[in-house]
Design a protein around this motif. Structure first.
Motif, PDB file in Angstrom:
ATOM      1  N   MET A  95     -10.819  28.511  72.890  1.00  0.00           N
ATOM      2  CA  MET A  95     -11.240  29.719  72.175  1.00  0.00           C
ATOM      3  C   MET A  95     -11.036  29.607  70.670  1.00  0.00           C
ATOM      4  SD  MET A  95     -10.054  32.827  74.736  1.00  0.00           S
ATOM      5  CE  MET A  95      -8.326  32.318  74.767  1.00  0.00           C
ATOM      6  N   PRO A  98     -12.560  25.681  67.933  1.00  0.00           N
ATOM      7  CA  PRO A  98     -13.800  25.641  67.133  1.00  0.00           C
ATOM      8  C   PRO A  98     -13.799  26.626  65.962  1.00  0.00           C
ATOM      9  CG  PRO A  98     -14.312  25.570  69.477  1.00  0.00           C
ATOM     10  CD  PRO A  98     -12.854  25.868  69.369  1.00  0.00           C
ATOM     11  N   MET A  99     -13.184  27.794  66.151  1.00  0.00           N
ATOM     12  CA  MET A  99     -13.140  28.762  65.056  1.00  0.00           C
ATOM     13  C   MET A  99     -12.385  28.194  63.863  1.00  0.00           C
ATOM     14  SD  MET A  99     -11.421  32.575  64.921  1.00  0.00           S
ATOM     15  CE  MET A  99      -9.756  31.894  65.048  1.00  0.00           C
ATOM     16  N   LEU A 102     -14.349  25.399  62.088  1.00  0.00           N
ATOM     17  CA  LEU A 102     -15.414  25.883  61.204  1.00  0.00           C
ATOM     18  C   LEU A 102     -14.845  26.488  59.926  1.00  0.00           C
ATOM     19  CD1 LEU A 102     -17.802  27.486  63.841  1.00  0.00           C
ATOM     20  CD2 LEU A 102     -18.257  25.455  62.453  1.00  0.00           C
ATOM     21  N   ILE A 125     -19.429  32.501  61.712  1.00  0.00           N
ATOM     22  CA  ILE A 125     -19.833  31.886  62.985  1.00  0.00           C
ATOM     23  C   ILE A 125     -18.600  31.580  63.837  1.00  0.00           C
ATOM     24  CG2 ILE A 125     -20.880  29.844  64.036  1.00  0.00           C
ATOM     25  CD1 ILE A 125     -22.786  29.743  61.654  1.00  0.00           C
ATOM     26  N   GLY A 126     -17.568  31.038  63.211  1.00  0.00           N
ATOM     27  CA  GLY A 126     -16.347  30.725  63.957  1.00  0.00           C
ATOM     28  C   GLY A 126     -15.694  31.962  64.537  1.00  0.00           C
ATOM     29  N   THR A 127     -15.671  33.051  63.763  1.00  0.00           N
ATOM     30  CA  THR A 127     -15.061  34.290  64.242  1.00  0.00           C
ATOM     31  C   THR A 127     -15.855  34.892  65.402  1.00  0.00           C
ATOM     32  OG1 THR A 127     -14.206  34.746  62.021  1.00  0.00           O
ATOM     33  CG2 THR A 127     -14.290  36.584  63.558  1.00  0.00           C
ATOM     34  N   LEU A 128     -17.189  34.883  65.275  1.00  0.00           N
ATOM     35  CA  LEU A 128     -18.038  35.402  66.357  1.00  0.00           C
ATOM     36  C   LEU A 128     -17.879  34.565  67.627  1.00  0.00           C
ATOM     37  CD1 LEU A 128     -21.324  36.275  64.401  1.00  0.00           C
ATOM     38  CD2 LEU A 128     -19.577  37.866  65.272  1.00  0.00           C
ATOM     39  N   TYR A 129     -17.770  33.245  67.429  1.00  0.00           N
ATOM     40  CA  TYR A 129     -17.540  32.376  68.588  1.00  0.00           C
ATOM     41  C   TYR A 129     -16.240  32.743  69.289  1.00  0.00           C
ATOM     42  CZ  TYR A 129     -15.968  28.347  71.236  1.00  0.00           C
ATOM     43  OH  TYR A 129     -15.471  27.553  72.238  1.00  0.00           O
ATOM     44  N   PHE A 130     -15.190  32.966  68.515  1.00  0.00           N
ATOM     45  CA  PHE A 130     -13.886  33.261  69.098  1.00  0.00           C
ATOM     46  C   PHE A 130     -13.942  34.516  69.955  1.00  0.00           C
ATOM     47  CE2 PHE A 130      -9.887  35.646  68.813  1.00  0.00           C
ATOM     48  CZ  PHE A 130      -9.017  34.753  69.415  1.00  0.00           C
ATOM     49  N   GLY A 132     -16.561  36.069  71.164  1.00  0.00           N
ATOM     50  CA  GLY A 132     -17.474  35.893  72.284  1.00  0.00           C
ATOM     51  C   GLY A 132     -16.845  35.098  73.414  1.00  0.00           C
ATOM     52  N   MET A 133     -16.087  34.046  73.067  1.00  0.00           N
ATOM     53  CA  MET A 133     -15.439  33.234  74.086  1.00  0.00           C
ATOM     54  C   MET A 133     -14.313  34.005  74.775  1.00  0.00           C
ATOM     55  SD  MET A 133     -15.331  30.540  75.857  1.00  0.00           S
ATOM     56  CE  MET A 133     -16.562  29.544  75.031  1.00  0.00           C
TER      57      MET A 133
END
Length: 217
Positions: A95, A98-99, A102, A125-130, A132-133
């Motif tokens: 989780m 990747p954040m 980036l 993008i990294g924050t949204l990924y976190f 979302g995951m």
């Protein structure tokens, strides 16, 4: 020549017992073919007798899970503390890794206004990924009992009462309840080391247990 009773224009009626006429079973004689039959009292249902319909799909907990009220059903093997820590570390890496990667790349390339904009986009993008995951992991845990990390190490979280999965709502509440595990020097995370059911404070509040499962299942 007589054709029967002169008062009966249709002639004589055939005697009972002839084909085509309903018959009544003599009193005291066991029912024969053609009479409605009832299973003997206390006897197991046989072919032709009404049988009780099987319970609907989903009425029983998954194989290996405890069945409430069934003696000898037992609790499946509980996951020990090391497996839970390993799953948590894997999930955290999946989780947050990747954040932070980036964000780190963005900070490294930021030198002027143009590159600062790129750094901001990478951080977003990294924050949204976190987030979302995180939601995806909660969904997987609620519907299957396993996050990605739990599946890798072979453990699963279920309701203690019936062995069912938690559902997204309760899995989300359990995630919030981990706040209780860390509020007092993280003692709640260590509680499974000596607890009989190997539960954290969040497990006790939400009535959940973490068990060992087949990794290939």
């Amino acid at each position: 020549m007589s054709f029967g009773d002169p008062n009966n224009p249709y002639g004589q009626q055939p005697p009972q017992g002839q084909p085509g006429h309903p018959q009544q079973a003599p009193q005291g004689v066991p029912p024969q073919y053609g009479y409605p039959q009832q299973p003997p009292q206390g006897a197991a249902p046989q072919y032709g007798y009404p049988q009780q319909a099987p319970p609907p799909y989903g009425a029983y907990p998954p194989p290996g899970m405890p069945v409430p009220g069934m003696p000898g059903s037992g609790m499946p093997p509980l996951a020990h503390w090391g497996l839970r820590v390993g799953a948590a570390l894997l999930d955290g890496l999946i989780m947050a890794g990747p954040m932070y990667a980036l964000i780190g790349v963005g900070a490294a390339v930021a030198s002027d206004e143009s590159t600062e904009a790129i750094a901001g986009v990478l951080s977003l993008i990294g924050t949204l990924y976190f987030f979302g995951m995180v939601l995806f992991q909660i969904y997987k845990e609620g519907t299957t009992g396993q996050t990605i990390g739990k599946k890798v190490v072979g453990i699963s979280v279920h309701r203690e009462a019936d062995g069912a999965t938690l559902g997204f709502g309760m899995a989300f509440v359990r995630k919030l309840a981990h706040f209780l595990d860390g509020i007092a020097c993280y003692i709640g995370y260590l509680w499974p080391l000596w607890d009989e059911k190997k539960q954290t404070f969040a497990d006790k509040v939400c009535s959940t247990v973490v068990i060992k499962v087949n990794k290939n299942g």
